[in-house]
Design a protein around this motif. Structure first.
Motif, PDB file in Angstrom:
ATOM      1  N   ARG A  59       0.846  -1.204   0.000  1.00 31.85           N
ATOM      2  CA  ARG A  59       0.000   0.000   0.000  1.00 31.85           C
ATOM      3  C   ARG A  59       0.880   1.253   0.000  1.00 31.85           C
ATOM      4  NH1 ARG A  59      -5.649   1.038   2.940  1.00 31.85           N
ATOM      5  NH2 ARG A  59      -5.172  -0.631   4.383  1.00 31.85           N
ATOM      6  N   LYS A  60       1.906   1.243   0.857  1.00 30.16           N
ATOM      7  CA  LYS A  60       2.807   2.387   0.941  1.00 30.16           C
ATOM      8  C   LYS A  60       3.533   2.611  -0.396  1.00 30.16           C
ATOM      9  CE  LYS A  60       5.430   5.441   3.019  1.00 30.16           C
ATOM     10  NZ  LYS A  60       4.969   6.526   3.851  1.00 30.16           N
ATOM     11  N   ARG A  61       3.997   1.517  -0.957  1.00 35.99           N
ATOM     12  CA  ARG A  61       4.737   1.589  -2.213  1.00 35.99           C
ATOM     13  C   ARG A  61       3.855   2.151  -3.334  1.00 35.99           C
ATOM     14  NH1 ARG A  61       8.975  -1.172  -4.851  1.00 35.99           N
ATOM     15  NH2 ARG A  61       8.347  -1.888  -6.909  1.00 35.99           N
ATOM     16  N   GLN A  62       2.628   1.660  -3.409  1.00 36.91           N
ATOM     17  CA  GLN A  62       1.711   2.141  -4.435  1.00 36.91           C
ATOM     18  C   GLN A  62       1.366   3.615  -4.243  1.00 36.91           C
ATOM     19  OE1 GLN A  62       0.374   1.199  -7.250  1.00 36.91           O
ATOM     20  NE2 GLN A  62       1.519  -0.714  -7.270  1.00 36.91           N
ATOM     21  N   LEU A  63       1.250   4.014  -2.985  1.00 33.98           N
ATOM     22  CA  LEU A  63       0.941   5.424  -2.741  1.00 33.98           C
ATOM     23  C   LEU A  63       2.061   6.304  -3.301  1.00 33.98           C
ATOM     24  CD1 LEU A  63      -1.025   7.416  -1.572  1.00 33.98           C
ATOM     25  CD2 LEU A  63       0.176   7.276   0.603  1.00 33.98           C
ATOM     26  N   GLN A  64       3.309   5.852  -3.101  1.00 33.44           N
ATOM     27  CA  GLN A  64       4.436   6.631  -3.631  1.00 33.44           C
ATOM     28  C   GLN A  64       4.395   6.704  -5.157  1.00 33.44           C
ATOM     29  OE1 GLN A  64       7.563   4.462  -1.690  1.00 33.44           O
ATOM     30  NE2 GLN A  64       7.645   5.888   0.023  1.00 33.44           N
ATOM     31  N   PHE A  65       4.068   5.589  -5.796  1.00 32.75           N
ATOM     32  CA  PHE A  65       3.945   5.622  -7.261  1.00 32.75           C
ATOM     33  C   PHE A  65       2.868   6.617  -7.681  1.00 32.75           C
ATOM     34  CE2 PHE A  65       5.455   0.978  -7.411  1.00 32.75           C
ATOM     35  CZ  PHE A  65       6.740   1.354  -7.737  1.00 32.75           C
ATOM     36  N   HIS A  66       1.724   6.538  -7.006  1.00 36.31           N
ATOM     37  CA  HIS A  66       0.618   7.413  -7.404  1.00 36.31           C
ATOM     38  C   HIS A  66       0.954   8.886  -7.161  1.00 36.31           C
ATOM     39  CE1 HIS A  66      -1.581   3.717  -7.998  1.00 36.31           C
ATOM     40  NE2 HIS A  66      -2.560   4.407  -8.545  1.00 36.31           N
ATOM     41  N   GLU A  67       1.669   9.158  -6.080  1.00 34.22           N
ATOM     42  CA  GLU A  67       2.068  10.558  -5.845  1.00 34.22           C
ATOM     43  C   GLU A  67       2.927  11.063  -6.999  1.00 34.22           C
ATOM     44  OE1 GLU A  67       3.745  10.168  -1.948  1.00 34.22           O
ATOM     45  OE2 GLU A  67       1.831  10.633  -0.951  1.00 34.22           O
ATOM     46  N   LYS A  68       3.803  10.186  -7.472  1.00 35.48           N
ATOM     47  CA  LYS A  68       4.658  10.613  -8.599  1.00 35.48           C
ATOM     48  C   LYS A  68       3.835  10.846  -9.861  1.00 35.48           C
ATOM     49  CE  LYS A  68       9.016   8.731  -7.140  1.00 35.48           C
ATOM     50  NZ  LYS A  68      10.327   8.449  -7.695  1.00 35.48           N
ATOM     51  N   ILE A  69       2.871   9.972 -10.089  1.00 29.65           N
ATOM     52  CA  ILE A  69       2.025  10.159 -11.280  1.00 29.65           C
ATOM     53  C   ILE A  69       1.274  11.494 -11.157  1.00 29.65           C
ATOM     54  CG2 ILE A  69       0.046   9.262 -12.583  1.00 29.65           C
ATOM     55  CD1 ILE A  69       2.321   7.318 -12.803  1.00 29.65           C
ATOM     56  N   PHE A  70       0.786  11.783  -9.958  1.00 32.82           N
ATOM     57  CA  PHE A  70       0.025  13.017  -9.772  1.00 32.82           C
ATOM     58  C   PHE A  70       0.908  14.266  -9.821  1.00 32.82           C
ATOM     59  CE2 PHE A  70      -3.370  10.316  -7.644  1.00 32.82           C
ATOM     60  CZ  PHE A  70      -4.242  10.451  -8.698  1.00 32.82           C
ATOM     61  N   SER A  71       2.220  14.081  -9.835  1.00 37.52           N
ATOM     62  CA  SER A  71       3.044  15.273 -10.012  1.00 37.52           C
ATOM     63  C   SER A  71       3.136  15.650 -11.495  1.00 37.52           C
ATOM     64  CB  SER A  71       4.439  15.058  -9.405  1.00 37.52           C
ATOM     65  OG  SER A  71       5.131  14.090 -10.161  1.00 37.52           O
ATOM     66  N   VAL A  72       2.717  14.750 -12.381  1.00 40.62           N
ATOM     67  CA  VAL A  72       2.734  15.104 -13.812  1.00 40.62           C
ATOM     68  C   VAL A  72       1.337  15.149 -14.428  1.00 40.62           C
ATOM     69  CG1 VAL A  72       5.052  14.209 -14.212  1.00 40.62           C
ATOM     70  CG2 VAL A  72       3.086  12.700 -14.560  1.00 40.62           C
ATOM     71  N   ALA A  73       0.298  14.782 -13.655  1.00 45.56           N
ATOM     72  CA  ALA A  73      -1.061  14.787 -14.214  1.00 45.56           C
ATOM     73  C   ALA A  73      -2.068  15.138 -13.122  1.00 45.56           C
ATOM     74  CB  ALA A  73      -1.390  13.425 -14.804  1.00 45.56           C
ATOM     75  N   ASP A  74      -3.234  15.657 -13.541  1.00 40.48           N
ATOM     76  CA  ASP A  74      -4.269  16.015 -12.566  1.00 40.48           C
ATOM     77  C   ASP A  74      -5.114  14.815 -12.171  1.00 40.48           C
ATOM     78  OD1 ASP A  74      -4.074  19.070 -12.615  1.00 40.48           O
ATOM     79  OD2 ASP A  74      -4.130  18.521 -14.739  1.00 40.48           O
ATOM     80  N   VAL A  75      -5.344  13.947 -13.138  1.00 44.57           N
ATOM     81  CA  VAL A  75      -6.154  12.757 -12.864  1.00 44.57           C
ATOM     82  C   VAL A  75      -5.565  11.577 -13.632  1.00 44.57           C
ATOM     83  CG1 VAL A  75      -8.360  13.942 -12.509  1.00 44.57           C
ATOM     84  CG2 VAL A  75      -7.697  13.274 -14.824  1.00 44.57           C
ATOM     85  N   ILE A  76      -5.952  10.374 -13.195  1.00 48.71           N
ATOM     86  CA  ILE A  76      -5.646   9.165 -13.960  1.00 48.71           C
ATOM     87  C   ILE A  76      -6.962   8.750 -14.606  1.00 48.71           C
ATOM     88  CG2 ILE A  76      -4.944   6.740 -13.788  1.00 48.71           C
ATOM     89  CD1 ILE A  76      -3.421   7.564 -11.189  1.00 48.71           C
ATOM     90  N   VAL A  77      -6.932   8.433 -15.886  1.00 45.94           N
ATOM     91  CA  VAL A  77      -8.171   8.053 -16.551  1.00 45.94           C
ATOM     92  C   VAL A  77      -8.106   6.590 -16.974  1.00 45.94           C
ATOM     93  CG1 VAL A  77      -7.409   8.924 -18.817  1.00 45.94           C
ATOM     94  CG2 VAL A  77      -9.832   8.683 -18.360  1.00 45.94           C
TER      95      VAL A  77
END
Ligand SMILES: *[C@@H]1O[C@H](CO)[C@@H](O)[C@H](O)[C@H]1NC(C)=O
Ligand SMILES: *[C@@H]1O[C@H](CO)[C@@H](O)[C@H](O)[C@H]1NC(C)=O
Length: 609
Positions: A493-511
């Motif tokens: 869970r922690k690891r995935q949260l870090q990945f998602h934080e990185k994705i959200f630094s380049v995009a507003d949403v994931i579609v």
């Protein structure tokens, strides 16, 4: 993903993983090794699973063959476990947003939401659309103009529910509804309207509640035949009392998958909820009845609970809007504590505007809440200002994952994304989100452990025969998880949260598409025993997990139909606390798609003159 060592995978540190489109991260397709089971087969299987001799061996092989051992149980990770996805508030800079003050009452909040929409008079009821459901504003308009009254709507509602349960239709929408209680509320609301003093725009609007949420005067069954006997419902849940405070008519408790322990919505005790777009298809679950009543026009809004896609998934299969807010945005008081770190109250609605109004009514912390974090203010998007058209939103797409769905869904969802780019100029950003399937397994292990922990004390006092067969299988698997497996799931869970934080630094949403397959057929052999279908199950939850495991907000909007006429939804997953942006985007998408909306096979017109 890393190298395979002994039995478990060794995961690379997050910083060494490339999240760009050219990343060499391998996309694992769900490779479920479990045949579909129903009828006699499921009974025999349950017997083996529950037997002390065979059970342990069978579970070992089930977990091993389904990669749980390799990817989760024995995996090696550097992250520390994250147990609760409670997000600190990061000031999101948002334009075109109206902020609610925490001490506003629910009717005041609802008024703020209405102010974000175009005024009643300004919205002409469009005639060019082929099909539209009645919205909260339509009800309000009909009551104000005297075209109808809450009492007349209540009468029609009761007659329609009656009709929906006749031998011919057997829709199984509700577990409980009480005509007398509905009429009493409707009479009071009618009197308020007669005096020209409705409490809010929700006054007299029918709202249904999933039978997992406490709501007077009904027992809370959780879709079981026994839970209400060992756990009494004494009060309205917080979200229900807020809706009541706005004058909404609470019209009953909707059907759900037993204990939320499955996602087909086939309930052997209260009947399989049927899809209004085709009666022979599932609604999806677990908030099956809530999605179906909105789709069938019985009410513009219903509440559900989403622990593993349980709001968004049936919303998509039934062609309605589904909104799952950020973890902790809506208080959980009075909701069955089946899966406390992944579940959240969510909204099923006819339109994005209805979801917004309901969201304003039910969200916000409790004054007595001592969770220790400062809840961000609730922002509501100013949908009436069309400025979002010119904003340059960025939508992250992980192409391999996005495309891992049926052909019809892929085509329809890709078209919807292309339209957003064409009409509004929003950009797609190609990314890689590693280990999606690992996250699904870790979430399964988490929701299973929490479910078996929270109902363990009740189960001691009941006869197993009172449980559906598919749920018995689920509970056997759930109780087989060990503490080291649970801890590893929380590291993931922690690891995935870090990945998602990185994705959200380049995009507003994931579609993403909301689900990988459209509603499948309800087979006769499943009606009495329930069914186990982990293959379709995995395809249905494929895009749901981040919303629950990481506590992120997400919304699904209907975007079209497959070649058999079954609905398809597109999902946006947002940063923590970014509901306002999600609703904005959802409304922009709805504007592009609504001219294609179709009327379901089973539909009741509550406001027809
Ligand atoms: C509903 O689904 C069944 C089974 O797939 C199909 O035979 C039937 O034609 C569908 N009904 C409609 C109205 O599309
Ligand atoms: C638990 O998860 C199931 C499966 O998604 C869901 O249906 C149910 O509503 C959840 N319950 C809670 C309390 O979150």
């Amino acid at each position: 993903m890393g190298i395979l060592k002994a039995q478990g995978v060794v995961y690379k540190p997050v910083d060494e993983v490339d999240l760009g489109p050219e990343s060499d991260e391998f996309y694992i397709r769900a490779n479920v090794k479990a045949p579909r089971m129903a009828g006699l087969f499921v009974k025999v299987f349950t017997w083996f699973l529950e037997s002390s001799i065979f059970g342990g061996i069978l579970l070992y092989f089930l977990k091993r063959n389904n990669l749980i051992h390799k990817l989760v149980s024995f995996a090696q990770l550097q992250e520390s476990p994250l147990f609760v996805p409670l997000h600190p508030y990061q000031g999101i800079i948002e334009n075109e947003v109206k902020c609610l003050e925490p001490d506003m009452s629910p009717p005041e909040k609802v008024q703020q939401a209405v102010d974000c929409l175009q005024s009643l008079e300004d919205i002409p009821k469009s005639t060019q659309l082929s099909f539209e459901r009645w919205t909260i504003l339509d009800y309000a308009r009909a009551y104000t103009s005297g075209q109808t009254t809450p009492k007349m709507v209540a009468d029609r509602f009761i007659a329609s529910v009656h009709e929906s349960s006749n031998r011919h239709l057997q829709m199984s929408f509700f577990i409980n509804y009480n005509a007398e209680d509905i009429l009493k509320q409707a009479t009071e609301s009618t009197a308020r309207h007669a005096q020209g003093a409705p409490i809010s725009i929700l006054d007299g609007v029918p709202v249904a509640i999933k039978d997992e949420i406490d709501c007077m005067p009904y027992p809370t069954t959780g879709g079981t035949k026994w839970l209400h006997k060992v756990r009494q419902c004494k009060n309205d849940a917080c979200c229900v009392s807020r809706l009541r405070a706005c004058g909404a008519i609470i019209v009953g408790k909707t059907n759900m998958h037993e204990l939320g322990a499955g996602i087909s919505g086939i309930n052997p005790h209260y009947g399989a909820a049927r899809n209004p777009y085709n009666r022979s298809k599932i609604t999806g679950g677990s908030s099956s009845g809530s999605a179906a009543v909105v789709a069938a026009g019985l009410c513009p809004v219903a509440l559900g609970v989403d622990g593993g896609g349980s709001v968004r998934l049936p919303a998509a299969l039934c062609g309605v809007v589904g909104l799952k807010p950020t973890f902790a945005r809506v208080p959980h008081n009075g909701v069955l504590p089946i899966n406390y770190t992944v579940g959240m109250v969510g909204i099923l609605a006819a339109t994005v505007e209805d979801a917004l109004i309901t969201y304003a009514a039910i969200s916000g912390g409790l004054p007595s809440d001592h969770s220790g974090i400062t809840m961000p203010k609730i922002g509501l998007p100013l949908l009436k200002s069309a400025n979002y058209m010119s904003s340059d939103f960025k939508m992250a797409i992980y192409r391999k994952w996005f495309n891992d769905c049926s052909d019809d869904i892929r085509e329809c969802c890709s078209n919807a994304v292309a339209k957003l780019s064409d009409k509004y100029g929003w950009q797609s950003v190609e990314v890689t989100i590693p280990d999606i399937e690992v996250m699904r397994l870790a979430h399964y292990l988490t929701i299973g452990s929490e479910c078996s922990d929270s109902i363990a004390s009740y189960l001691e006092n009941i006869n197993r025969a009172e449980l559906g067969w598919d749920v018995r299988v689920g509970l056997s698997v759930y109780s087989s998880f060990h503490s080291h497996e649970y801890l590893n799931a929380q590291r993931i869970r922690k690891r995935q949260l870090q990945f998602h934080e990185k994705i959200f630094s380049v995009a507003d949403v994931i579609v993403t598409p909301t689900v990988g397959v459209t509603a499948y057929t309800i087979e006769d052999d499943a009606l009495k025993t329930g069914e186990l279908d982990y293959i379709n199950g995995a395809a249905l939850v494929r895009y749901q997990i981040a919303g629950n495991f990481l506590g992120l907000p997400a919304v699904t909007v209907p975007v079209g139909y497959d070649r058999s006429g079954l609905p398809i939804g597109l999902q946006f997953i947002g940063k923590p606390w970014s509901e306002s942006l999600l609703i904005h985007i959802a409304s922009a998408l709805q504007a592009l798609c609504k001219s294609g909306y179709k009327k379901p096979e089973v539909f009741f017109d509550m406001l027809a003159c």
